[in-house]
Design a protein around this motif. Structure first.
Motif, PDB file in Angstrom:
ATOM      1  N   UNK A 101    -115.140  65.967 -37.871  1.00 46.56           N
ATOM      2  CA  UNK A 101    -113.858  65.278 -38.054  1.00 46.56           C
ATOM      3  C   UNK A 101    -113.929  64.252 -39.183  1.00 46.56           C
ATOM      4  N   UNK A 102    -114.544  64.627 -40.300  1.00 45.96           N
ATOM      5  CA  UNK A 102    -114.655  63.717 -41.434  1.00 45.96           C
ATOM      6  C   UNK A 102    -113.285  63.361 -41.983  1.00 45.96           C
ATOM      7  N   UNK A 103    -113.059  62.076 -42.164  1.00 46.80           N
ATOM      8  CA  UNK A 103    -111.853  61.565 -42.824  1.00 46.80           C
ATOM      9  C   UNK A 103    -112.332  60.564 -43.874  1.00 46.80           C
ATOM     10  N   UNK A 104    -112.619  61.084 -45.059  1.00 49.97           N
ATOM     11  CA  UNK A 104    -113.198  60.247 -46.106  1.00 49.97           C
ATOM     12  C   UNK A 104    -112.275  59.095 -46.478  1.00 49.97           C
ATOM     13  N   UNK A 105    -110.973  59.343 -46.597  1.00 55.33           N
ATOM     14  CA  UNK A 105    -110.048  58.266 -46.961  1.00 55.33           C
ATOM     15  C   UNK A 105    -110.179  57.069 -46.016  1.00 55.33           C
ATOM     16  N   UNK A 106    -110.314  57.355 -44.728  1.00 57.62           N
ATOM     17  CA  UNK A 106    -110.430  56.298 -43.720  1.00 57.62           C
ATOM     18  C   UNK A 106    -111.878  55.866 -43.477  1.00 57.62           C
ATOM     19  N   UNK A 107    -112.835  56.633 -43.990  1.00 56.40           N
ATOM     20  CA  UNK A 107    -114.243  56.308 -43.783  1.00 56.40           C
ATOM     21  C   UNK A 107    -114.689  56.497 -42.345  1.00 56.40           C
ATOM     22  N   UNK A 108    -114.153  57.541 -41.679  1.00 53.49           N
ATOM     23  CA  UNK A 108    -114.480  57.766 -40.273  1.00 53.49           C
ATOM     24  C   UNK A 108    -115.041  59.173 -40.060  1.00 53.49           C
ATOM     25  N   UNK A 109    -115.807  59.306 -38.997  1.00 51.60           N
ATOM     26  CA  UNK A 109    -116.352  60.597 -38.581  1.00 51.60           C
ATOM     27  C   UNK A 109    -116.773  60.493 -37.121  1.00 51.60           C
ATOM     28  N   UNK A 110    -116.994  61.652 -36.521  1.00 48.02           N
ATOM     29  CA  UNK A 110    -117.467  61.728 -35.135  1.00 48.02           C
ATOM     30  C   UNK A 110    -118.890  62.278 -35.118  1.00 48.02           C
ATOM     31  N   UNK A 111    -119.782  61.601 -34.417  1.00 44.44           N
ATOM     32  CA  UNK A 111    -121.171  62.032 -34.278  1.00 44.44           C
ATOM     33  C   UNK A 111    -121.280  63.023 -33.124  1.00 44.44           C
ATOM     34  N   UNK A 112    -122.023  64.098 -33.352  1.00 44.94           N
ATOM     35  CA  UNK A 112    -122.284  65.083 -32.303  1.00 44.94           C
ATOM     36  C   UNK A 112    -123.755  65.473 -32.362  1.00 44.94           C
ATOM     37  N   UNK A 113    -124.297  65.912 -31.233  1.00 43.49           N
ATOM     38  CA  UNK A 113    -125.712  66.283 -31.191  1.00 43.49           C
ATOM     39  C   UNK A 113    -125.981  67.178 -29.987  1.00 43.49           C
ATOM     40  N   UNK A 114    -127.076  67.908 -30.074  1.00 40.59           N
ATOM     41  CA  UNK A 114    -127.661  68.602 -28.932  1.00 40.59           C
ATOM     42  C   UNK A 114    -129.152  68.750 -29.187  1.00 40.59           C
ATOM     43  N   UNK A 115    -129.898  69.017 -28.131  1.00 42.09           N
ATOM     44  CA  UNK A 115    -131.344  69.223 -28.262  1.00 42.09           C
ATOM     45  C   UNK A 115    -131.752  70.512 -27.555  1.00 42.09           C
ATOM     46  N   UNK A 116    -132.851  71.066 -28.015  1.00 44.75           N
ATOM     47  CA  UNK A 116    -133.410  72.237 -27.354  1.00 44.75           C
ATOM     48  C   UNK A 116    -133.991  71.788 -26.012  1.00 44.75           C
ATOM     49  N   UNK A 117    -134.074  72.668 -25.017  1.00 47.16           N
ATOM     50  CA  UNK A 117    -134.568  72.252 -23.703  1.00 47.16           C
ATOM     51  C   UNK A 117    -135.925  71.552 -23.745  1.00 47.16           C
ATOM     52  N   UNK A 118    -136.857  72.031 -24.544  1.00 46.49           N
ATOM     53  CA  UNK A 118    -138.201  71.436 -24.590  1.00 46.49           C
ATOM     54  C   UNK A 118    -138.208  70.036 -25.190  1.00 46.49           C
ATOM     55  N   UNK A 119    -137.164  69.651 -25.906  1.00 45.55           N
ATOM     56  CA  UNK A 119    -137.115  68.330 -26.549  1.00 45.55           C
ATOM     57  C   UNK A 119    -136.404  67.284 -25.701  1.00 45.55           C
ATOM     58  N   UNK A 120    -135.785  67.691 -24.615  1.00 45.72           N
ATOM     59  CA  UNK A 120    -135.023  66.744 -23.808  1.00 45.72           C
ATOM     60  C   UNK A 120    -135.948  65.753 -23.105  1.00 45.72           C
ATOM     61  N   UNK A 121    -135.452  64.517 -22.988  1.00 44.04           N
ATOM     62  CA  UNK A 121    -136.251  63.467 -22.361  1.00 44.04           C
ATOM     63  C   UNK A 121    -137.254  62.826 -23.302  1.00 44.04           C
TER      64      UNK A 121
END
Length: 193
Positions: A101-121
């Protein structure tokens, strides 16, 4: 009609340069996606936890290869920015972090992430989010980053809190998942905080 304010970030801020590789604490590397990551991403999307918190499933490695091409193209179009989170020594895929959801004019974005099962915790999502946040706010000049997660996703809430994203409220019945509508926590960080 002229605008009374200048854009926070101008068009071309991202597209005029190659997507950077970012270093994160604990030997993590945030790097642009490669087509040969498709089998590992396909495996991650077979995990029931991914099905619980994501609306998308992967039917084949070829389908995921198409996603990766879309993720790579999104940088040039300045719509989104996606990184593979990998072990800096082995290059093993540990997860994904992105600005959506990049909005360069406003300088905003939404951070998203996921991890593989072995990397959790192992704080992989938190370390990757911290590196991405530093790059976006401090180096690139975004003004505000938002982070949304299902209220019931306690692990995601811990990542948001650990990385300094203040809880601003709850968006009621905001996202449709396979099991129905979810209330979403809205967290945010502002440049200079």
């Amino acid at each position: 009609m002229p605008f009374l304010i200048s854009p926070v970030l101008t068009a071309g801020t991202l597209a005029h340069r190659p997507q950077p590789t970012l270093h994160a604490d604990g030997g993590l590397l945030l790097r642009p996606w490669r087509t040969d990551d498709a089998p590992a991403v396909y495996e991650v999307f077979q995990d029931p936890v991914m099905h619980q918190w994501h609306a998308r499933a992967a039917d084949s490695v070829a389908e995921v290869a198409d996603w990766i091409q879309q993720w790579r193209g999104a940088w040039q179009e300045e719509r989104e920015a996606h990184w593979a989170v990998a072990d800096a020594d082995s290059d093993a895929l540990l997860g994904r972090v992105a600005l959506r959801e990049l909005r360069l004019d406003d300088g905003t974005a939404e951070v998203a992430y996921w991890t593989v099962p072995a990397a959790r915790g192992r704080a992989v999502a938190a370390r990757a989010t911290t590196a991405l946040t530093h790059w976006a706010l401090d180096e690139t000049g975004f003004h505000r980053l938002e982070l949304l997660h299902a209220v019931r996703n306690e692990a995601s809430c811990r990542v948001a809190t650990r990385t300094g994203f203040a809880l601003e409220g709850t968006k009621r019945s905001a996202v449709l998942q396979p099991d129905g509508w979810h209330d979403m926590h809205l967290h945010a960080r502002i440049r200079g905080e």
